[in-house]
Scaffold this motif. Structure first.
Motif, PDB file in Angstrom:
ATOM      1  N   TRP A  85      13.266 -48.479 -30.453  1.00 57.73           N
ATOM      2  CA  TRP A  85      11.943 -48.841 -30.969  1.00 57.73           C
ATOM      3  C   TRP A  85      11.351 -47.735 -31.830  1.00 57.73           C
ATOM      4  O   TRP A  85      10.775 -48.016 -32.876  1.00 57.73           O
ATOM      5  CB  TRP A  85      11.002 -49.198 -29.836  1.00 57.73           C
ATOM      6  CG  TRP A  85      11.292 -50.532 -29.192  1.00 57.73           C
ATOM      7  CD1 TRP A  85      12.369 -51.347 -29.428  1.00 57.73           C
ATOM      8  CD2 TRP A  85      10.509 -51.198 -28.215  1.00 57.73           C
ATOM      9  NE1 TRP A  85      12.293 -52.468 -28.644  1.00 57.73           N
ATOM     10  CE2 TRP A  85      11.159 -52.402 -27.890  1.00 57.73           C
ATOM     11  CE3 TRP A  85       9.327 -50.872 -27.565  1.00 57.73           C
ATOM     12  CZ2 TRP A  85      10.660 -53.299 -26.959  1.00 57.73           C
ATOM     13  CZ3 TRP A  85       8.821 -51.769 -26.632  1.00 57.73           C
ATOM     14  CH2 TRP A  85       9.484 -52.978 -26.337  1.00 57.73           C
ATOM     15  N   THR A  86      11.472 -46.482 -31.400  1.00 54.92           N
ATOM     16  CA  THR A  86      10.919 -45.401 -32.230  1.00 54.92           C
ATOM     17  C   THR A  86      11.704 -45.276 -33.524  1.00 54.92           C
ATOM     18  O   THR A  86      11.127 -44.950 -34.561  1.00 54.92           O
ATOM     19  CB  THR A  86      10.877 -44.054 -31.479  1.00 54.92           C
ATOM     20  OG1 THR A  86      12.182 -43.717 -31.016  1.00 54.92           O
ATOM     21  CG2 THR A  86       9.888 -44.110 -30.331  1.00 54.92           C
ATOM     22  N   GLY A  87      12.990 -45.562 -33.491  1.00 54.41           N
ATOM     23  CA  GLY A  87      13.796 -45.569 -34.706  1.00 54.41           C
ATOM     24  C   GLY A  87      13.357 -46.649 -35.684  1.00 54.41           C
ATOM     25  O   GLY A  87      13.584 -46.535 -36.885  1.00 54.41           O
ATOM     26  N   GLN A  88      12.729 -47.693 -35.170  1.00 55.02           N
ATOM     27  CA  GLN A  88      12.214 -48.779 -36.010  1.00 55.02           C
ATOM     28  C   GLN A  88      10.778 -48.514 -36.441  1.00 55.02           C
ATOM     29  O   GLN A  88      10.161 -49.341 -37.094  1.00 55.02           O
ATOM     30  CB  GLN A  88      12.285 -50.106 -35.249  1.00 55.02           C
ATOM     31  CG  GLN A  88      13.682 -50.550 -34.923  1.00 55.02           C
ATOM     32  CD  GLN A  88      13.731 -51.663 -33.894  1.00 55.02           C
ATOM     33  OE1 GLN A  88      12.764 -51.971 -33.209  1.00 55.02           O
ATOM     34  NE2 GLN A  88      14.900 -52.279 -33.765  1.00 55.02           N
ATOM     35  N   GLY A  89      10.224 -47.374 -36.015  1.00 50.96           N
ATOM     36  CA  GLY A  89       8.871 -47.014 -36.421  1.00 50.96           C
ATOM     37  C   GLY A  89       7.769 -47.491 -35.494  1.00 50.96           C
ATOM     38  O   GLY A  89       6.591 -47.406 -35.833  1.00 50.96           O
ATOM     39  N   THR A  90       8.121 -47.979 -34.312  1.00 45.82           N
ATOM     40  CA  THR A  90       7.112 -48.443 -33.363  1.00 45.82           C
ATOM     41  C   THR A  90       6.255 -47.273 -32.890  1.00 45.82           C
ATOM     42  O   THR A  90       6.767 -46.211 -32.559  1.00 45.82           O
ATOM     43  CB  THR A  90       7.794 -49.125 -32.159  1.00 45.82           C
ATOM     44  OG1 THR A  90       8.611 -50.191 -32.645  1.00 45.82           O
ATOM     45  CG2 THR A  90       6.771 -49.681 -31.182  1.00 45.82           C
ATOM     46  N   VAL A  91       4.952 -47.478 -32.845  1.00 41.09           N
ATOM     47  CA  VAL A  91       4.008 -46.460 -32.387  1.00 41.09           C
ATOM     48  C   VAL A  91       4.123 -46.321 -30.866  1.00 41.09           C
ATOM     49  O   VAL A  91       4.184 -47.325 -30.148  1.00 41.09           O
ATOM     50  CB  VAL A  91       2.561 -46.839 -32.777  1.00 41.09           C
ATOM     51  CG1 VAL A  91       1.556 -45.865 -32.184  1.00 41.09           C
ATOM     52  CG2 VAL A  91       2.437 -46.896 -34.293  1.00 41.09           C
ATOM     53  N   VAL A  92       4.127 -45.095 -30.379  1.00 38.26           N
ATOM     54  CA  VAL A  92       4.274 -44.820 -28.954  1.00 38.26           C
ATOM     55  C   VAL A  92       2.956 -44.289 -28.392  1.00 38.26           C
ATOM     56  O   VAL A  92       2.365 -43.367 -28.950  1.00 38.26           O
ATOM     57  CB  VAL A  92       5.402 -43.798 -28.707  1.00 38.26           C
ATOM     58  CG1 VAL A  92       5.445 -43.360 -27.251  1.00 38.26           C
ATOM     59  CG2 VAL A  92       6.736 -44.383 -29.141  1.00 38.26           C
ATOM     60  N   ALA A  93       2.502 -44.876 -27.298  1.00 31.74           N
ATOM     61  CA  ALA A  93       1.296 -44.406 -26.610  1.00 31.74           C
ATOM     62  C   ALA A  93       1.647 -43.473 -25.461  1.00 31.74           C
ATOM     63  O   ALA A  93       0.855 -42.623 -25.082  1.00 31.74           O
ATOM     64  CB  ALA A  93       0.495 -45.597 -26.070  1.00 31.74           C
ATOM     65  N   GLN A  94       2.838 -43.656 -24.881  1.00 28.72           N
ATOM     66  CA  GLN A  94       3.292 -42.802 -23.777  1.00 28.72           C
ATOM     67  C   GLN A  94       4.809 -42.663 -23.881  1.00 28.72           C
ATOM     68  O   GLN A  94       5.532 -43.662 -23.880  1.00 28.72           O
ATOM     69  CB  GLN A  94       2.930 -43.436 -22.432  1.00 28.72           C
ATOM     70  CG  GLN A  94       3.398 -42.647 -21.234  1.00 28.72           C
ATOM     71  CD  GLN A  94       3.154 -43.386 -19.936  1.00 28.72           C
ATOM     72  OE1 GLN A  94       3.477 -44.569 -19.814  1.00 28.72           O
ATOM     73  NE2 GLN A  94       2.574 -42.701 -18.971  1.00 28.72           N
ATOM     74  N   LYS A  95       5.267 -41.435 -23.992  1.00 30.67           N
ATOM     75  CA  LYS A  95       6.710 -41.175 -24.026  1.00 30.67           C
ATOM     76  C   LYS A  95       7.302 -41.456 -22.653  1.00 30.67           C
ATOM     77  O   LYS A  95       6.577 -41.511 -21.659  1.00 30.67           O
ATOM     78  CB  LYS A  95       6.963 -39.731 -24.439  1.00 30.67           C
ATOM     79  CG  LYS A  95       6.592 -39.460 -25.883  1.00 30.67           C
ATOM     80  CD  LYS A  95       6.905 -38.038 -26.266  1.00 30.67           C
ATOM     81  CE  LYS A  95       6.535 -37.827 -27.731  1.00 30.67           C
ATOM     82  NZ  LYS A  95       6.771 -36.455 -28.167  1.00 30.67           N
ATOM     83  N   PRO A  96       8.630 -41.614 -22.581  1.00 34.81           N
ATOM     84  CA  PRO A  96       9.248 -41.879 -21.279  1.00 34.81           C
ATOM     85  C   PRO A  96       8.826 -40.841 -20.236  1.00 34.81           C
ATOM     86  O   PRO A  96       8.863 -39.636 -20.485  1.00 34.81           O
ATOM     87  CB  PRO A  96      10.748 -41.789 -21.578  1.00 34.81           C
ATOM     88  CG  PRO A  96      10.854 -42.212 -23.011  1.00 34.81           C
ATOM     89  CD  PRO A  96       9.625 -41.612 -23.661  1.00 34.81           C
ATOM     90  N   THR A  97       8.427 -41.350 -19.096  1.00 32.70           N
ATOM     91  CA  THR A  97       7.927 -40.502 -18.014  1.00 32.70           C
ATOM     92  C   THR A  97       8.180 -41.176 -16.680  1.00 32.70           C
ATOM     93  O   THR A  97       8.278 -42.401 -16.605  1.00 32.70           O
ATOM     94  CB  THR A  97       6.418 -40.219 -18.193  1.00 32.70           C
ATOM     95  OG1 THR A  97       6.009 -39.253 -17.248  1.00 32.70           O
ATOM     96  CG2 THR A  97       5.585 -41.463 -18.064  1.00 32.70           C
ATOM     97  N   ARG A  98       8.258 -40.375 -15.648  1.00 32.96           N
ATOM     98  CA  ARG A  98       8.418 -40.909 -14.304  1.00 32.96           C
ATOM     99  C   ARG A  98       7.036 -41.071 -13.678  1.00 32.96           C
ATOM    100  O   ARG A  98       6.230 -40.150 -13.690  1.00 32.96           O
ATOM    101  CB  ARG A  98       9.274 -39.973 -13.461  1.00 32.96           C
ATOM    102  CG  ARG A  98       9.724 -40.629 -12.203  1.00 32.96           C
ATOM    103  CD  ARG A  98      11.061 -40.144 -11.691  1.00 32.96           C
ATOM    104  NE  ARG A  98      12.124 -39.965 -12.647  1.00 32.96           N
ATOM    105  CZ  ARG A  98      12.946 -40.918 -13.089  1.00 32.96           C
ATOM    106  NH1 ARG A  98      12.791 -42.155 -12.661  1.00 32.96           N
ATOM    107  NH2 ARG A  98      13.896 -40.651 -13.943  1.00 32.96           N
ATOM    108  N   MET A  99       6.780 -42.276 -13.165  1.00 33.97           N
ATOM    109  CA  MET A  99       5.505 -42.569 -12.510  1.00 33.97           C
ATOM    110  C   MET A  99       5.810 -43.075 -11.097  1.00 33.97           C
ATOM    111  O   MET A  99       6.975 -43.260 -10.744  1.00 33.97           O
ATOM    112  CB  MET A  99       4.713 -43.589 -13.329  1.00 33.97           C
ATOM    113  CG  MET A  99       4.375 -43.065 -14.723  1.00 33.97           C
ATOM    114  SD  MET A  99       3.363 -44.181 -15.704  1.00 33.97           S
ATOM    115  CE  MET A  99       1.778 -43.921 -14.900  1.00 33.97           C
ATOM    116  N   SER A 100       4.793 -43.344 -10.332  1.00 34.97           N
ATOM    117  CA  SER A 100       4.997 -43.741  -8.935  1.00 34.97           C
ATOM    118  C   SER A 100       5.841 -45.009  -8.800  1.00 34.97           C
ATOM    119  O   SER A 100       6.583 -45.166  -7.835  1.00 34.97           O
ATOM    120  CB  SER A 100       3.653 -43.934  -8.236  1.00 34.97           C
ATOM    121  OG  SER A 100       2.917 -44.963  -8.873  1.00 34.97           O
TER     122      SER A 100
END
Length: 122
Positions: A85-100
């Motif tokens: 998705w980022t390679g296609q130019g999609t805007v990211v609000a939160q990078k990959p992260t570990r959550m509960s």
């Protein structure tokens, strides 16, 4: 009991939104017009894109007040989707992260609607 199988997103430009979703979903809409597009996914779930200003009755619009959620089978698959998705130019609000609840990231569509990709924690 009724079971939801369809979500409608209100969009500013139905064509650009349809183009965006065609890219990230990897499929063409089954219905397309200037004011409305619909995608049907392999599991039968439907995604509709309805042009703001043509909605009847009119709706108050607030992007980002909900999420369209995509479940992946592994953390690696989440990372692959993020790279795609980022390679296609999609805007990211939160990078990959570990959550509960698991491993996740959040992207935005052209109207600011949130797209969450996740792998549920074991």
């Amino acid at each position: 009991m009724a079971t939801p199988n369809f979500i409608m997103l209100y969009v500013a430009d139905a064509k650009s939104s349809a183009d965006f979703y065609q890219t990230i979903l990897g499929r063409k809409p089954v219905q397309y017009s200037e004011g409305y597009s619909m995608f049907v996914l392999d599991n039968g779930f439907r995604l509709g894109l309805w042009k703001r200003g043509t909605i009847d009755p009119p709706a108050e619009i607030s992007a980002g007040s909900g999420e369209l959620v995509f479940e992946e089978t592994s953390d690696a698959a989440v990372d692959e989707r993020f790279a795609e998705w980022t390679g296609q130019g999609t805007v990211v609000a939160q990078k990959p992260t570990r959550m509960s609840f698991g491993y996740t990231f959040v992207a935005l569509d052209p109207d600011g609607n949130r797209l969450r990709v996740y792998k549920l924690a074991q």
